[in-house]
Motif scaffolding. Structure first.
Motif, PDB file in Angstrom:
ATOM      1  N   UNK A  16      -3.379  -0.117  -2.997  1.00 23.96           N
ATOM      2  CA  UNK A  16      -2.228   0.498  -2.350  1.00 23.96           C
ATOM      3  C   UNK A  16      -2.373   0.562  -0.935  1.00 23.96           C
ATOM      4  N   UNK A  17      -3.716   0.878  -0.456  1.00 27.07           N
ATOM      5  CA  UNK A  17      -3.626   0.987   0.999  1.00 27.07           C
ATOM      6  C   UNK A  17      -3.480  -0.454   1.720  1.00 27.07           C
ATOM      7  N   UNK A  18      -4.083  -1.389   1.065  1.00 26.89           N
ATOM      8  CA  UNK A  18      -4.166  -2.764   1.608  1.00 26.89           C
ATOM      9  C   UNK A  18      -2.826  -3.231   1.664  1.00 26.89           C
ATOM     10  N   UNK A  19      -2.104  -2.863   0.452  1.00 27.54           N
ATOM     11  CA  UNK A  19      -0.700  -3.372   0.233  1.00 27.54           C
ATOM     12  C   UNK A  19       0.147  -3.039   1.404  1.00 27.54           C
ATOM     13  N   UNK A  20       0.072  -1.629   1.585  1.00 27.01           N
ATOM     14  CA  UNK A  20       0.925  -1.220   2.698  1.00 27.01           C
ATOM     15  C   UNK A  20       0.479  -1.655   4.161  1.00 27.01           C
ATOM     16  N   UNK A  21      -0.688  -2.056   4.142  1.00 28.19           N
ATOM     17  CA  UNK A  21      -0.889  -2.945   5.542  1.00 28.19           C
ATOM     18  C   UNK A  21      -0.261  -4.241   5.733  1.00 28.19           C
ATOM     19  N   UNK A  22      -0.473  -4.857   4.561  1.00 22.74           N
ATOM     20  CA  UNK A  22      -0.233  -6.338   4.638  1.00 22.74           C
ATOM     21  C   UNK A  22       1.103  -6.719   4.374  1.00 22.74           C
ATOM     22  N   UNK A  23       1.948  -5.908   3.931  1.00 20.89           N
ATOM     23  CA  UNK A  23       3.400  -6.065   3.459  1.00 20.89           C
ATOM     24  C   UNK A  23       4.147  -6.725   4.561  1.00 20.89           C
ATOM     25  N   UNK A  24       3.981  -6.454   5.793  1.00 25.26           N
ATOM     26  CA  UNK A  24       4.847  -6.670   6.673  1.00 25.26           C
ATOM     27  C   UNK A  24       4.222  -8.223   7.193  1.00 25.26           C
ATOM     28  N   UNK A  25       3.279  -8.613   6.666  1.00 23.18           N
ATOM     29  CA  UNK A  25       2.970 -10.111   6.943  1.00 23.18           C
ATOM     30  C   UNK A  25       3.126 -10.853   5.531  1.00 23.18           C
ATOM     31  N   UNK A  26       3.918 -10.336   4.746  1.00 25.24           N
ATOM     32  CA  UNK A  26       4.330 -11.097   3.606  1.00 25.24           C
ATOM     33  C   UNK A  26       3.219 -11.317   2.558  1.00 25.24           C
ATOM     34  N   UNK A  27       2.093 -10.564   2.632  1.00 27.17           N
ATOM     35  CA  UNK A  27       0.927 -10.385   1.518  1.00 27.17           C
ATOM     36  C   UNK A  27       1.319  -9.407   0.539  1.00 27.17           C
ATOM     37  N   UNK A  28       1.086  -9.676  -0.804  1.00 20.98           N
ATOM     38  CA  UNK A  28       1.296  -8.739  -1.638  1.00 20.98           C
ATOM     39  C   UNK A  28      -0.206  -8.635  -2.244  1.00 20.98           C
ATOM     40  N   UNK A  29      -0.210  -7.255  -2.713  1.00 20.76           N
ATOM     41  CA  UNK A  29      -1.432  -6.895  -3.214  1.00 20.76           C
ATOM     42  C   UNK A  29      -1.501  -6.024  -4.383  1.00 20.76           C
TER      43      UNK A  29
END
Length: 253
Positions: free
Chosen positions: A163-176
């Protein structure tokens, strides 16, 4: 569903869930990097994939983790998808003499190595706007194993890392996302040294612990991973997907 020209790393792909995931990705056109410690088993899985990159490596070793990412990018030219599947069990009482030894080993494999590989892979995945899927467990959500504090904690940590990495990378178009299986028919018991009778007993107990009274085949988990990695799941990130035959809703009779 097509993954033509997509590059995928699957850790722990020498057997079980990881092997099923790698084989299914390859069948859908992906270029797959197989990662595991057992060369013989990796090579067998490799025969079922289309021109894979086969890397014998230990994800808990920092140099091996670096090699996994760098060799994949060098060989295929990019990286689209990371499947953090490799993991281990570990049983110890909190009052046992070896409690911290077991805890450190399990956490190093199930959580630290995932953090490290994700750290190394993320810059490449940002470039391709790809995605990351972590294979967790229902044990992250409910205490099911006696003396399983180390494993339970590692998987709960993995879910929140997701969840943490998903929140960080979402703005760069990456899903986790994470997939949390219940009982799955793999060679995990065989690898611990259990004989055939012991394996049969444990798998039967596992089956009885599910509401649907069945154990999954690794391909069922692979199907869910494939969906989450595909454009069909383009709106899904930071999610924890349970596939457990109703283990978490099983009620006492």
């Amino acid at each position: 569903m097509s993954f033509n020209d997509k590059v995928v790393i699957v850790t722990g792909s020498s057997s079980g869930i990881g092997a099923a995931i790698a084989i299914e990705f390859s069948s859908l056109g992906a270029k797959v990097c197989l990662v595991g410690r057992n060369k013989e088993k990796l090579d067998e899985v490799g025969k079922k994939c289309n021109n894979p990159l086969v890397l014998v490596a230990d994800i808990t070793q920092d140099k091996d983790a670096q090699r996994i990412v760098s060799e994949t990018v060098r060989y295929f030219g990019k990286l689209d998808i990371l499947i953090n599947n490799a993991g281990m069990g570990g049983s110890a009482s909190i009052v046992a003499e070896n409690a911290l030894e077991v805890y450190d080993k399990v956490m190093n494999t199930n959580l630290r190595s995932v953090v490290h590989l994700t750290h190394l892979a993320a810059p490449h995945i940002i470039k391709t706007k790809g995605n990351i899927i972590n294979i967790s467990s229902v044990c992250a959500l409910r205490v099911l194993l006696t003396n399983g504090f180390a494993y339970n904690t590692s998987k709960a940590g993995l879910d929140h890392f997701t969840r943490s990495v998903a929140a960080e990378l979402a703005s760069q178009g990456v899903r986790v996302n994470a997939v949390n299986p219940g009982p799955v028919q793999t060679d995990i018991l065989e690898n611990t040294g259990a004989n055939e009778a012991q394996q049969k007993y444990v798998f039967e107990k596992m089956k009885q612990s599910t509401a649907l009274n069945r154990i999954s085949d690794p391909s069922e988990i692979a199907d869910l991973v494939i969906f989450l990695a595909s454009d069909k799941a383009r709106a899904i990130t930071g999610s924890i997907y349970v596939s457990d035959n109703g283990t978490l809703i099983k009620t006492a009779h």
